[in-house]
Enzyme design. Structure first.
Site, PDB file in Angstrom:
ATOM      1  N   TYR A 144       0.730  -1.125   0.125  1.00  0.00           N
ATOM      2  CA  TYR A 144      -0.024   0.058   0.075  1.00  0.00           C
ATOM      3  C   TYR A 144       0.993   1.328  -0.004  1.00  0.00           C
ATOM      4  O   TYR A 144       1.781   1.449   0.795  1.00  0.00           O
ATOM      5  CB  TYR A 144      -0.748  -0.179   1.252  1.00  0.00           C
ATOM      6  CG  TYR A 144      -1.786   1.180   1.388  1.00  0.00           C
ATOM      7  CD1 TYR A 144      -2.927   1.452   0.508  1.00  0.00           C
ATOM      8  CD2 TYR A 144      -1.714   2.321   2.376  1.00  0.00           C
ATOM      9  CE1 TYR A 144      -3.697   2.317   0.816  1.00  0.00           C
ATOM     10  CE2 TYR A 144      -2.370   3.226   2.701  1.00  0.00           C
ATOM     11  CZ  TYR A 144      -3.505   3.351   1.625  1.00  0.00           C
ATOM     12  OH  TYR A 144      -4.434   4.388   1.690  1.00  0.00           O
ATOM     13  N   ASP A 246       9.420   3.157   0.054  1.00  0.00           N
ATOM     14  CA  ASP A 246       8.359   3.761   0.600  1.00  0.00           C
ATOM     15  C   ASP A 246       8.450   3.199   2.066  1.00  0.00           C
ATOM     16  O   ASP A 246       8.132   2.306   2.309  1.00  0.00           O
ATOM     17  CB  ASP A 246       7.122   3.414  -0.015  1.00  0.00           C
ATOM     18  CG  ASP A 246       5.967   3.830   0.948  1.00  0.00           C
ATOM     19  OD1 ASP A 246       6.054   4.620   1.684  1.00  0.00           O
ATOM     20  OD2 ASP A 246       4.696   3.559   0.485  1.00  0.00           O
ATOM     21  N   LYS A 274       4.238   8.758   9.267  1.00  0.00           N
ATOM     22  CA  LYS A 274       3.939   8.251  10.544  1.00  0.00           C
ATOM     23  C   LYS A 274       4.797   8.950  11.394  1.00  0.00           C
ATOM     24  O   LYS A 274       4.696   9.936  11.915  1.00  0.00           O
ATOM     25  CB  LYS A 274       4.057   6.713  10.242  1.00  0.00           C
ATOM     26  CG  LYS A 274       2.585   6.397   9.384  1.00  0.00           C
ATOM     27  CD  LYS A 274       2.417   4.960   9.235  1.00  0.00           C
ATOM     28  CE  LYS A 274       1.194   4.684   8.557  1.00  0.00           C
ATOM     29  NZ  LYS A 274       1.332   4.031   7.195  1.00  0.00           N
TER      30      LYS A 274
HETATM   31  C1  LIG Z   1       0.448   4.548   5.845  1.00  0.00           C
HETATM   32  C2  LIG Z   1       1.159   4.424   4.733  1.00  0.00           C
HETATM   33  C3  LIG Z   1       1.054   5.218   3.419  1.00  0.00           C
HETATM   34  C4  LIG Z   1       0.006   6.161   3.446  1.00  0.00           C
HETATM   35  O1  LIG Z   1       0.188   7.446   4.516  1.00  0.00           O
HETATM   36  P1  LIG Z   1      -1.176   8.118   4.826  1.00  0.00           P
HETATM   37  O2  LIG Z   1      -0.450   9.204   5.651  1.00  0.00           O
HETATM   38  O3  LIG Z   1      -2.105   7.294   5.385  1.00  0.00           O
HETATM   39  O4  LIG Z   1      -1.498   8.820   3.502  1.00  0.00           O
HETATM   40  C5  LIG Z   1       1.874   5.179   2.379  1.00  0.00           C
HETATM   41  N1  LIG Z   1       2.838   3.919   2.203  1.00  0.00           N
HETATM   42  C6  LIG Z   1       3.108   3.016   3.294  1.00  0.00           C
HETATM   43  C7  LIG Z   1       3.908   2.320   3.087  1.00  0.00           C
HETATM   44  C8  LIG Z   1       2.278   3.418   4.457  1.00  0.00           C
HETATM   45  O5  LIG Z   1       2.427   2.521   5.496  1.00  0.00           O
END
Ligand SMILES: *Cc1c(COP(=O)(O)O)cnc(C)c1O
Length: 447
Positions: A144, A246, A274
């Site tokens: 994701y 990512d 995060k």
């Molecule tokens: C949480 C997450 C996202 C998206 O971040 P948001 O702040 O929820 O938009 C993208 N990539 C990874 C790997 C994630 O865990």
């Protein structure tokens, strides 16, 4: 357990918010039952509106590596709050946060702050396409990267949890430039790069997948083949494509310098989120100076944000990183998490439940499958109904896990040795009562 006030609030929320929530997995659809409404967090604990206490392994889906309301983060925020919540202009704190990020992840020679991880990945892909003058990107099934149109292809997290097909509302044309390949499958990546020679702008990867549950990259230790991340590094370089790590979830989580420090593989671009916001909305992307110089106003690739780098987020982020940078933090977190993962494995064995526990640092998932989980196809073999029963049984015992089989759980520095032991004991009891739990759910559904 008394859940009266949560239930009443959920009934009201259903009249106001789609599904009663502001983000899909919160609705507990994948685990049965209705969501809890929380009013307070302290350390490793969450308190709901009915006065129940829960040991929290969600940690706001990753950001709260220090636990809820760490006094130093709160104090820094209080000070910042009085100085002004947003100026929409340059501040010293945003420079300090960028400096700390680059020190941890040296590949991020230039850093741009955003307000979410979604924005960070969208922007990183935009600049990767501009830099390579190519359009197609490769992502991996079950990973994701936020909810941008062209990234909702075989996406993990809520899409996987709810078993949704790729989202309606996304024109097929918009995903024409997205290839989704199996995680941990270098041969598939090599084939794609060969057959689409000169077309692939970037490969974007969760270096440790967390959004199909925790799935580590295949390592090359003791194996004849290359490790997954090492292989991606080599293949992208060979084909003139960029590697986007990512690390929205893994950054400052699996090591201070993220998966790139832990596995010793550096991406051309990195996305964060995060943890670097200390619990406030945040994202960041960055990479080699030569690539990032394309970003406006230095270059022509446009990207902006009214609240980007706002003083509150940045203050919480700096306070968090300052605490995480102290010696011994990550080994301690690793030790407690390993103890928990090992305890869960033994609990499953004792209960005769077929399960696989994946753990990398303080990320873990207990999959209800006898298979080794290495990608989305194997993750999918998990018995989600059993997971639902386990989730509810743990909740009854005061342990709050992510309400989905396909999400990673997180240990924080606030989880004490006793908390871990209590969790293992709760898991033993819950796994032992799984069949009973599932019969109860069936009865309730019939009534
Ligand atoms: C949480 C997450 C996202 C998206 O971040 P948001 O702040 O929820 O938009 C993208 N990539 C990874 C790997 C994630 O865990």
């Amino acid at each position: 357990m008394n859940r009266k006030r949560s239930l009443a609030l959920f009934q009201k929320a259903l009249e106001l918010l789609p599904g009663g929530v502001n983000s899909p997995v919160r609705a507990f659809r994948a685990v049965g039952g209705d969501p809890l409404f929380f009013e307070r967090g302290a350390g490793a604990y969450l308190y709901d509106v009915d006065g129940n206490a829960f040991l929290d392994y969600v940690g706001s889906w990753g950001p709260l590596i220090l636990g809820h309301g760490h006094p130093e983060v709160v104090a820094a925020l209080q000070k910042a709050l009085h100085a002004g919540t947003s100026f929409g202009a340059c501040t010293p704190a945003e420079v300090e946060l960028a400096e700390r990020i680059r020190e941890a992840l040296p590949g991020m020679e230039r850093v741009r702050l955003t307000n979410s991880g979604t924005e960070a990945t969208m922007s990183a892909i935009r600049v990767a396409r501009a830099f390579t003058r190519r359009d197609t990107i490769i992502k991996f099934e079950g990973c994701y990267h936020g909810h941008a149109d062209y990234l909702l292809v075989k996406a993990g997290s809520g899409v996987a949890t709810l078993g949704l097909p790729d989202s309606p509302g996304v024109p097929a044309e918009f995903t024409r430039f997205t290839l989704a390949l199996p995680f941990n499958d270098l041969a598939a990546v090599e084939r794609a790069l060969e057959t689409r020679k000169g077309e692939i702008a970037a490969v974007i990867v969760e270096p440790v997948a967390g959004n199909m549950g925790c799935v580590p990259p295949r390592s090359d230790r003791g194996a004849p083949e290359k490790g997954f991340l090492e292989g991606l590094r080599e293949l992208t370089r060979k084909h003139g494509a960029l590697l986007i790590m990512d690390e929205v979830m893994t950054g400052f989580r699996v090591a201070y310098g993220g998966a790139q420090e832990r596995f010793g593989v550096q991406g051309d671009l990195t996305t964060l989120g995060k943890i670097i916001g200390g619990g406030l909305p945040v994202g960041a992307y960055g990479g080699r100076q030569e690539i990032m110089s394309l970003v406006a106003p230095e270059g022509p690739v446009y990207q902006a944000g009214t609240l980007s780098g706002n003083p509150l987020t940045v203050t919480a982020g700096i306070a968090t990183l300052r605490l995480l940078r102290q010696a011994g933090i990550y080994p301690e977190l690793e030790r407690r998490s390993t103890k928990l993962a090992e305890g869960l494995r033994q609990a499953a064995q004792k209960a005769g439940v077929a399960a696989t526990v994946n753990q990398v640092g303080s990320m873990f998932t207990l999959f209800f499958t006898p298979q080794t989980v290495t990608n989305w196809d194997t993750a999918k073999t998990a018995d989600t109904a059993r997971f639902g029963g386990f989730f509810r049984a743990m909740l009854e015992r005061g342990v709050y896990l992510p309400p989905s089989q396909f999400e990673a759980a997180f240990v924080s520095l606030a989880h004490t040795e006793e908390d871990i032991e209590r969790t293992i004991a709760a898991a033993e009891a819950s796994l032992g009562s799984l069949d009973e739990e599932n019969r109860k759910e069936k009865r309730e559904n019939r009534n």
